[in-house]
Motif scaffolding. Structure first.
Motif, short mmCIF file in Angstrom:
data_model
loop_
_atom_site.label_atom_id
_atom_site.label_comp_id
_atom_site.label_asym_id
_atom_site.label_seq_id
_atom_site.Cartn_x
_atom_site.Cartn_y
_atom_site.Cartn_z
N GLU A 109 0.84 -1.20 0.00
CA GLU A 109 0.00 0.00 0.00
C GLU A 109 0.88 1.26 0.00
N MET A 110 1.94 1.24 0.77
CA MET A 110 2.86 2.38 0.81
C MET A 110 3.50 2.58 -0.57
N ILE A 111 3.87 1.51 -1.23
CA ILE A 111 4.44 1.60 -2.57
C ILE A 111 3.42 2.22 -3.52
N ARG A 112 2.18 1.77 -3.42
CA ARG A 112 1.13 2.31 -4.29
C ARG A 112 0.98 3.81 -4.07
N ARG A 113 0.97 4.23 -2.80
CA ARG A 113 0.82 5.66 -2.50
C ARG A 113 2.02 6.46 -3.01
N LEU A 114 3.22 5.91 -2.85
CA LEU A 114 4.41 6.61 -3.32
C LEU A 114 4.40 6.73 -4.85
N GLU A 115 3.95 5.66 -5.52
CA GLU A 115 3.87 5.73 -6.97
C GLU A 115 2.84 6.78 -7.39
N GLU A 116 1.75 6.87 -6.67
CA GLU A 116 0.74 7.88 -6.96
C GLU A 116 1.31 9.28 -6.75
#
Length: 153
Positions: A109-116
């Motif tokens: 989830e953190m990776i997804r947010r950082l990519e966003e």
């Protein structure tokens, strides 16, 4: 005398224009450097999170293998009258695995947010570059207008 002053004025204006262009170039380079630094930082954070996610996945896989091994031991323990001891140990390993899986999901989830965030930053950068081009066009038109005005005088 007036001609010489006009010539000096033109030279000063040309030098001023050159300095303004250099300033704009430096501002553009600074902006690019700041954007590159921010992007590199975000990419580094994403890479760290991905590595953490891989580590957690490896740990989950190891825990799953350990769980299988413990299940086999539980069966053996039943035959050897040590069932309870091994079942307790299996339960503990499953809880650890569940915690690891939760950590893994949080990392994803953190990776997804950082990519966003990276996508948003790139969009903002693109919009900023567009505005800078528009501003540069306006500045050039203003300078041309000043030149025309100065030439009329």
């Amino acid at each position: 005398m007036i001609r010489r002053l006009e010539e000096q004025l033109k030279q000063l204006q040309a030098a001023n224009d050159e300095l303004q262009l250099q300033q704009k170039e430096l501002q553009g380079m600074l902006l690019c450097l700041e954007e590159a630094t921010e992007k590199a930082k975000l990419e580094e954070e994403i890479m760290a999170k991905q590595m953490e996610a891989q580590r957690i996945q490896d740990e989950v896989n190891a825990k799953e293998e350990e769980t299988k091994r413990l299940q086999d031991e539980v069966e053996e323990a039943r035959r050897k009258q040590k069932k309870q001891e091994y079942e307790d140990r299996l339960k503990q390993m499953q809880e650890e695995m569940e915690r690891s899986e939760r950590d893994f999901l949080e990392a994803q989830e953190m990776i997804r947010r950082l990519e966003e965030q990276l996508k948003q930053l790139q969009a903002a950068r693109d919009e900023l570059q567009l505005h800078q081009k528009e501003l540069q066009g306006m500045i050039l038109r203003l300078e041309e207008a000043k030149h025309l005005e100065a030439n009329r005088l």
